[in-house]
Design a protein around this motif. Structure first.
Motif, short mmCIF file in Angstrom:
data_model
loop_
_atom_site.label_atom_id
_atom_site.label_comp_id
_atom_site.label_asym_id
_atom_site.label_seq_id
_atom_site.Cartn_x
_atom_site.Cartn_y
_atom_site.Cartn_z
N ARG A 142 0.83 -1.21 0.00
CA ARG A 142 0.00 0.00 0.00
C ARG A 142 0.87 1.26 0.00
NH1 ARG A 142 -4.01 -2.08 4.79
NH2 ARG A 142 -5.71 -2.95 3.50
N ASP A 143 1.91 1.26 0.83
CA ASP A 143 2.78 2.42 0.89
C ASP A 143 3.48 2.67 -0.44
OD1 ASP A 143 2.10 2.80 3.53
OD2 ASP A 143 3.92 1.88 4.36
N HIS A 144 3.91 1.58 -1.08
CA HIS A 144 4.58 1.72 -2.38
C HIS A 144 3.63 2.31 -3.42
CE1 HIS A 144 7.36 0.79 -5.66
NE2 HIS A 144 6.28 0.40 -6.33
N VAL A 145 2.45 1.75 -3.51
CA VAL A 145 1.48 2.25 -4.49
C VAL A 145 1.15 3.72 -4.20
CG1 VAL A 145 -0.89 2.02 -5.31
CG2 VAL A 145 0.50 -0.03 -4.95
N ALA A 146 0.93 4.04 -2.94
CA ALA A 146 0.58 5.42 -2.58
C ALA A 146 1.70 6.39 -2.95
CB ALA A 146 0.28 5.50 -1.09
N ASN A 147 2.94 6.00 -2.71
CA ASN A 147 4.06 6.89 -2.98
C ASN A 147 4.27 7.08 -4.47
OD1 ASN A 147 6.85 8.01 -3.10
ND2 ASN A 147 6.77 7.65 -0.90
N VAL A 148 4.28 5.98 -5.23
CA VAL A 148 4.56 6.09 -6.67
C VAL A 148 3.40 6.77 -7.40
CG1 VAL A 148 5.09 4.82 -8.77
CG2 VAL A 148 6.05 4.06 -6.59
N ALA A 187 -7.19 -6.33 -5.20
CA ALA A 187 -8.17 -5.30 -4.84
C ALA A 187 -7.54 -4.22 -3.98
CB ALA A 187 -9.35 -5.95 -4.12
N GLU A 188 -6.68 -4.62 -3.05
CA GLU A 188 -6.06 -3.63 -2.16
C GLU A 188 -5.13 -2.70 -2.94
OE1 GLU A 188 -6.86 -3.04 0.92
OE2 GLU A 188 -8.32 -4.68 0.87
N ALA A 189 -4.47 -3.22 -3.94
CA ALA A 189 -3.60 -2.38 -4.77
C ALA A 189 -4.42 -1.35 -5.54
CB ALA A 189 -2.79 -3.24 -5.74
N PHE A 190 -5.57 -1.77 -6.06
CA PHE A 190 -6.43 -0.83 -6.79
C PHE A 190 -6.99 0.24 -5.86
CE2 PHE A 190 -6.12 -3.82 -10.23
CZ PHE A 190 -6.40 -3.08 -11.37
N LYS A 191 -7.37 -0.14 -4.66
CA LYS A 191 -7.88 0.84 -3.71
C LYS A 191 -6.81 1.87 -3.35
CE LYS A 191 -11.06 -2.45 -1.46
NZ LYS A 191 -11.29 -3.24 -0.22
N ALA A 192 -5.59 1.41 -3.14
CA ALA A 192 -4.51 2.32 -2.81
C ALA A 192 -4.20 3.26 -3.96
CB ALA A 192 -3.25 1.52 -2.42
N ALA A 193 -4.26 2.76 -5.20
CA ALA A 193 -3.99 3.60 -6.37
C ALA A 193 -5.06 4.67 -6.53
CB ALA A 193 -3.89 2.73 -7.63
N ARG A 194 -6.32 4.28 -6.30
CA ARG A 194 -7.40 5.27 -6.41
C ARG A 194 -7.24 6.38 -5.37
NH1 ARG A 194 -9.53 5.54 -10.26
NH2 ARG A 194 -11.46 4.35 -10.45
N LYS A 201 -6.89 6.58 -14.67
CA LYS A 201 -7.63 5.36 -14.97
C LYS A 201 -6.80 4.16 -14.54
CE LYS A 201 -11.10 7.40 -17.12
NZ LYS A 201 -12.48 7.37 -16.58
N LEU A 202 -7.41 3.25 -13.81
CA LEU A 202 -6.70 2.12 -13.22
C LEU A 202 -6.94 0.85 -14.01
CD1 LEU A 202 -7.50 2.86 -9.47
CD2 LEU A 202 -5.69 3.82 -10.92
N TYR A 203 -5.85 0.19 -14.44
CA TYR A 203 -5.90 -0.96 -15.34
C TYR A 203 -5.32 -2.20 -14.70
CZ TYR A 203 -7.21 1.52 -19.65
OH TYR A 203 -7.89 2.22 -20.62
N TYR A 204 -5.93 -3.34 -15.04
CA TYR A 204 -5.28 -4.63 -14.88
C TYR A 204 -4.66 -4.98 -16.22
CZ TYR A 204 -4.11 -9.46 -14.34
OH TYR A 204 -3.40 -10.63 -14.33
N ASN A 205 -3.40 -5.45 -16.23
CA ASN A 205 -2.66 -5.67 -17.47
C ASN A 205 -2.08 -7.07 -17.50
OD1 ASN A 205 -1.45 -4.39 -19.91
ND2 ASN A 205 0.48 -4.80 -18.89
N ILE A 231 -15.07 -2.15 -6.24
CA ILE A 231 -13.62 -1.96 -6.19
C ILE A 231 -13.20 -1.18 -7.43
CG2 ILE A 231 -11.39 -3.16 -6.25
CD1 ILE A 231 -12.86 -5.48 -4.76
N PRO A 232 -12.42 -0.13 -7.28
CA PRO A 232 -12.13 0.75 -8.42
C PRO A 232 -11.27 0.08 -9.48
CG PRO A 232 -10.77 1.34 -6.53
CD PRO A 232 -11.76 0.32 -6.03
N ILE A 233 -11.83 -0.09 -10.66
CA ILE A 233 -11.08 -0.57 -11.83
C ILE A 233 -11.70 0.08 -13.05
CG2 ILE A 233 -12.49 -2.68 -12.09
CD1 ILE A 233 -9.84 -4.04 -13.09
N ASP A 234 -10.86 0.62 -13.92
CA ASP A 234 -11.34 1.38 -15.07
C ASP A 234 -11.00 0.76 -16.41
OD1 ASP A 234 -12.22 3.71 -13.45
OD2 ASP A 234 -10.07 3.90 -13.04
N GLY A 235 -10.07 -0.19 -16.42
CA GLY A 235 -9.66 -0.71 -17.71
C GLY A 235 -8.91 -2.01 -17.63
N VAL A 236 -8.81 -2.67 -18.78
CA VAL A 236 -8.04 -3.90 -18.94
C VAL A 236 -7.04 -3.67 -20.06
CG1 VAL A 236 -8.11 -6.33 -19.59
CG2 VAL A 236 -9.91 -5.38 -18.13
#
Length: 464
Positions: A142-148, A187-194, A201-205, A231-236
């Motif tokens: 979570r800290d990494h995602v939030a910082n980057v 899911a936790e990574a997407f929440k932290a990114a949002r 826009k948040l993607y799974y790749n 859970i926030p997701i905007d794209g694939v």
């Protein structure tokens, strides 16, 4: 990051998106200043309400011919490597954005939008990740995602939040995150990114999810579940590292089914590899494949853009991973546009002229050569020369000659060795295609430029 610089970058990114939207509703596409070029791929894509971009990496930013194309041809850039964990947080809690910032700054200087790649991935991790206790890894992630994501807030239009979390059979990849955190880590990574960047826009790749199958089904079910749970997701992102002649027949259908879930789709890492060396047949198939992928994206309103995984064969990752394969991109090693470039150009709405004008060379010399212009556009063209053995025995080599009469030039030739003396062109066989059986043929092709009517020259042929 100083606040003024961040604000300037945010305004630039917003302006670029606004320009793409304006083009989509009818603004004329301006041609670049080069005399032999029409609209760029980025301009054509913007006119369709989309982007056409390229990934890039830091070492290539010092190559002037490379950056001249990168900065002018595309309206989007993906940071190929240096936003990954090993670069951005090499030591726990110590962040370094020096290299990624250079690529983002390049994009901003050229009015290009940026895709962020990637926040959470099982690969290219710093070694210290493996030593983090299971009970601490979720907080570390979570800290990494939030910082980057926070560092690039307002500067990145898309984030590949989680990358390659599934195996080919649709099961979860047993990464350090899966093993120590469990299914919830995505899911936790997407929440932290949002939380870190509400506007990106948040993607799974992932790769090998271009067609419908077990792996893409697993991603589909993940996205469907996330949408149902809020859970926030905007794209694939469909990576699309494809093989010549093997574009999935269900590509368009697959894009559409993801779009029907209420998310956008992007072709995020496109390349189409072949067994090398190139030849005219392989180039033609590759061009057809690139056209198919481009058309599939254009056919679905929520397919927002296409990114090639770098644009020049000289900078492709393919040969180092797949020995004997390569030539996967739309420019060759010398930054000449390949047939695949023109296929994309035309699919995006660019204009080309196809002709079958031919000249056939002399007989009685053991071979004939047929020169054919296969495609023509403003200031440029593609030609193919077919050499036929008309002798009584197999050839050990051949030579084709012609003289241009209107200032034409050859920019990139394959399947032969070119010697140019002013307007006089001599092409000899490559090491691998000098032998032609009786009444057999071989062919070479090239991309050229012209300023006149580009009449086809008379060719002569001789055998060794």
């Amino acid at each position: 990051m100083p606040a003024p610089a961040g604000r300037a970058r945010r305004v630039l990114a917003a302006t670029t998106v606004a320009v793409m939207g304006t083009l989509a509703v009818g603004m004329a596409v301006a041609a670049p200043s080069s005399a032999d070029a029409g609209p760029t791929l980025g301009q054509l894509a913007a006119a369709q309400g989309r982007y056409f971009g390229s990934a890039t990496d830091n070492p290539t930013l010092d190559n002037a011919p490379y950056t001249a194309v990168l900065g002018s041809e595309f309206n989007q850039i993906t940071v190929g490597n240096t936003q990954k964990w090993m670069y951005t947080e090499p030591n726990r809690g110590q962040f370094d954005y020096t290299q990624a910032d250079k690529i983002v700054a390049f994009a901003q200087a050229h009015d290009q939008i940026v895709r962020g790649h990637t926040l959470v991935w099982h690969n290219q991790l710093p070694g210290w990740i493996d030593t983090v206790p299971a009970g601490e890894l979720l907080g570390v992630m979570r800290d990494h995602v939030a910082n980057v994501a926070g560092h690039y807030q307002g500067e990145v239009v898309h984030w590949d939040v989680v990358n390659e979390a599934f195996e080919e059979d649709g099961t979860r990849r047993q990464s350090v995150f899966q093993q120590k955190i469990g299914d919830s880590y995505i899911a936790e990574a997407f929440k932290a990114a949002r939380a870190a960047d509400p506007d990106a826009k948040l993607y799974y790749n992932d790769y090998n999810i271009e067609g419908i199958g077990a792996k893409s089904d697993a991603v589909y079910n993940l996205v469907k579940s996330f949408k149902q749970q809020g859970i926030p997701i905007d794209g694939v992102g469909l990576q699309a590292h494809l093989i010549l002649g093997q574009v999935p027949s269900t590509l368009r259908q697959n894009i559409q089914r993801f779009a029907d879930l209420g998310v956008d789709v992007a072709i995020t890492e496109l390349d189409i590899r072949m067994r090398t060396p190139r030849d005219a047949t392989k180039d033609a198939q590759q061009a057809a494949d690139y056209r198919t992928v481009t058309n599939a994206c254009l056919a679905v309103a929520r397919c927002v853009g296409i990114t090639v995984w770098d644009f020049s064969d000289g900078y492709s990752w393919i040969p180092s991973v797949f020995p004997g394969e390569g030539a996967a991109l739309i420019y060759d090693e010398n930054f000449a546009k390949k047939p695949s470039y023109w296929a994309v150009h035309e699919a995006l709405g660019g204009t080309t002229t196809t002709t079958t004008t031919t000249t056939t060379g002399n007989t009685g010399s053991g071979c004939t050569a047929t020169y054919r212009v296969t495609g023509q556009w403003h200031g440029g063209y593609q030609a193919e020369v077919t050499v036929r053995n008309t002798g009584a025995t197999a050839t050990s080599g051949w030579t084709v000659r012609w003289t241009f009469a209107q200032g034409q030039t050859v920019r990139s030739l394959w399947n032969g060795v070119l010697t140019a003396d002013g307007q006089e062109m001599t092409v000899r066989n490559a090491p691998y295609n000098g032998r032609i059986t009786v009444d057999g043929t071989t062919a070479f092709g090239f991309i050229g430029a012209h300023t006149g009517t580009n009449d086809t020259p008379t060719v002569t042929c001789a055998t060794a």
